[in-house]
Motif scaffolding. Structure first.
Motif, mmCIF file in Angstrom:
data_model
loop_
_atom_site.group_PDB
_atom_site.id
_atom_site.type_symbol
_atom_site.label_atom_id
_atom_site.label_comp_id
_atom_site.label_asym_id
_atom_site.label_seq_id
_atom_site.Cartn_x
_atom_site.Cartn_y
_atom_site.Cartn_z
ATOM 1 N N VAL A 169 0.834 -1.206 0.000
ATOM 2 C CA VAL A 169 0.000 0.000 0.000
ATOM 3 C C VAL A 169 0.865 1.252 0.000
ATOM 4 C CG1 VAL A 169 -1.646 1.364 1.357
ATOM 5 C CG2 VAL A 169 -2.019 -1.084 1.024
ATOM 6 N N GLU A 170 1.880 1.270 0.858
ATOM 7 C CA GLU A 170 2.772 2.429 0.911
ATOM 8 C C GLU A 170 3.477 2.630 -0.432
ATOM 9 O OE1 GLU A 170 6.559 4.123 3.524
ATOM 10 O OE2 GLU A 170 5.451 2.357 4.181
ATOM 11 N N HIS A 171 3.894 1.546 -1.052
ATOM 12 C CA HIS A 171 4.572 1.640 -2.347
ATOM 13 C C HIS A 171 3.647 2.271 -3.396
ATOM 14 C CE1 HIS A 171 7.591 0.662 -5.333
ATOM 15 N NE2 HIS A 171 6.689 0.034 -6.069
ATOM 16 N N PHE A 172 2.414 1.807 -3.437
ATOM 17 C CA PHE A 172 1.470 2.374 -4.390
ATOM 18 C C PHE A 172 1.187 3.843 -4.088
ATOM 19 C CE2 PHE A 172 0.667 -1.827 -5.998
ATOM 20 C CZ PHE A 172 0.089 -1.634 -7.252
ATOM 21 N N GLU A 173 0.997 4.161 -2.809
ATOM 22 C CA GLU A 173 0.633 5.527 -2.446
ATOM 23 C C GLU A 173 1.727 6.533 -2.764
ATOM 24 O OE1 GLU A 173 -0.371 5.119 1.671
ATOM 25 O OE2 GLU A 173 -2.505 4.856 1.247
ATOM 26 N N PHE A 174 2.985 6.153 -2.515
ATOM 27 C CA PHE A 174 4.075 7.117 -2.624
ATOM 28 C C PHE A 174 4.915 6.978 -3.895
ATOM 29 C CE2 PHE A 174 3.146 6.890 1.928
ATOM 30 C CZ PHE A 174 2.924 8.235 2.171
ATOM 31 N N GLU A 175 4.814 5.841 -4.586
ATOM 32 C CA GLU A 175 5.641 5.629 -5.767
ATOM 33 C C GLU A 175 4.836 5.458 -7.060
ATOM 34 O OE1 GLU A 175 8.943 5.740 -5.870
ATOM 35 O OE2 GLU A 175 9.061 6.151 -3.719
ATOM 36 N N VAL A 176 3.642 4.915 -6.965
ATOM 37 C CA VAL A 176 2.907 4.519 -8.164
ATOM 38 C C VAL A 176 1.874 5.560 -8.595
ATOM 39 C CG1 VAL A 176 1.438 2.755 -9.224
ATOM 40 C CG2 VAL A 176 3.285 2.087 -7.663
ATOM 41 N N LEU A 177 1.058 6.038 -7.693
ATOM 42 C CA LEU A 177 -0.003 6.970 -8.058
ATOM 43 C C LEU A 177 0.591 8.208 -8.719
ATOM 44 C CD1 LEU A 177 -2.452 6.870 -5.009
ATOM 45 C CD2 LEU A 177 -2.348 5.376 -7.016
ATOM 46 N N HIS A 178 -0.063 8.638 -9.791
ATOM 47 C CA HIS A 178 0.521 9.733 -10.584
ATOM 48 C C HIS A 178 -0.570 10.447 -11.361
ATOM 49 C CE1 HIS A 178 3.399 11.755 -13.284
ATOM 50 N NE2 HIS A 178 2.566 11.432 -14.257
ATOM 51 N N GLY A 179 -0.460 11.764 -11.435
ATOM 52 C CA GLY A 179 -1.283 12.541 -12.337
ATOM 53 C C GLY A 179 -2.603 12.998 -11.770
ATOM 54 N N PRO A 180 -3.426 13.644 -12.612
ATOM 55 C CA PRO A 180 -4.682 14.252 -12.167
ATOM 56 C C PRO A 180 -5.648 13.236 -11.557
ATOM 57 C CG PRO A 180 -4.100 14.975 -14.391
ATOM 58 C CD PRO A 180 -3.169 13.866 -14.050
ATOM 59 N N ASP A 181 -6.104 13.530 -10.337
ATOM 60 C CA ASP A 181 -7.150 12.738 -9.665
ATOM 61 C C ASP A 181 -6.764 11.271 -9.443
ATOM 62 O OD1 ASP A 181 -8.926 14.973 -9.630
ATOM 63 O OD2 ASP A 181 -9.423 14.570 -11.728
ATOM 64 N N ALA A 182 -5.472 10.970 -9.354
ATOM 65 C CA ALA A 182 -5.045 9.582 -9.134
ATOM 66 C C ALA A 182 -5.560 9.078 -7.788
ATOM 67 C CB ALA A 182 -3.530 9.484 -9.187
ATOM 68 N N PHE A 183 -5.914 7.787 -7.736
ATOM 69 C CA PHE A 183 -6.419 7.208 -6.488
ATOM 70 C C PHE A 183 -5.999 5.746 -6.381
ATOM 71 C CE2 PHE A 183 -9.748 6.173 -9.529
ATOM 72 C CZ PHE A 183 -10.175 4.904 -9.150
#
Length: 225
Positions: A169-183
């Motif tokens: 979860v931390e990896h996705f939150e801080f490394e993966v999510l990107h761009g407008p309105d990412a969730f």
């Protein structure tokens, strides 16, 4: 696949689904993921969202794992009828797994997705929906991919599958999510994958927070810009 200007006219969403087939995903989990995506596309709320108004949602699907192990399952197609949606769902559910022995090279997977979007339709929104149950452990990470591949105006959303890696979860939150309105959406193991994918697809297609669907497994997090 070449897409004409006429085909892409009034396109509101180009959505690339990226499915994890790294070595951490066993055969049973892969079947739950593959069939979960197919079932989610056929879910009543998702189908209604796709077909609301003029046909304007395009989709492509690919599997990813190691540095060179990204394979297109479904090339770009306009979801303009229940028949086409059913055909795409059948193609996904009938697909034979491309790889099973490679690590998690998410940066490379995202670079592949950027190339897939670049040759897709020019829509109002361009989104990569990446699923995974672990953190990047091979090659460069997502942040380097965002610097060196064409991610301008592209949103990357995540579906983190809980259970295999406590840091996912931390990896996705801080490394993966990107761009407008990412969730970020989460699934309680692959058993919860279909439910999570239904929520995620609906939100991506409608471009708003899901209110009336089944409650998520954990609170969603908005992504960085």
């Amino acid at each position: 696949m070449l897409i004409s200007a006429g085909q892409a006219q009034a396109c509101r969403l180009a959505l690339a689904l990226a499915l994890d087939v790294s070595s951490s995903v066993d055969a049973r989990e892969y079947a739950l993921q593959r069939n979960g995506v197919a079932a989610a596309l056929m879910a009543e709320d998702v189908t209604a969202a796709i077909l609301s108004g003029e046909p304007s949602v395009w989709i492509a699907v690919y599997e990813w794992s190691g540095r060179q192990q990204s394979v297109v399952v479904q090339d770009w197609v306009l979801l303009d009828s229940p028949r086409v949606i059913a055909e795409v769902a059948a193609r996904i559910s009938g697909h034979r797994r491309s790889f099973s022995r490679f690590p998690t090279a998410m940066g490379y997977a995202l670079g592949f997705g950027a190339g897939l979007l670049a040759r897709g339709p020019e829509c109002e929104r361009r989104v990569i929906d990446v699923s995974g149950d672990g953190v990047t452990n091979d090659g460069f990470g997502p942040q380097l991919a965002y610097r060196h591949f064409p991610f301008g105006g592209v949103t990357v959303n995540g579906l983190a599958v809980l259970g295999a890696d406590p840091g996912v979860v931390e990896h996705f939150e801080f490394e993966v999510l990107h761009g407008p309105d990412a969730f970020l959406e989460t699934a309680q193991g692959y058993e919860g994958y279909e439910r999570a994918m239904v929520r995620k697809l609906y939100r991506e297609i409608e471009n708003r927070v899901v209110g009336g669907l089944e409650a998520p497994d954990r609170p969603r997090r908005e992504g960085p810009g």
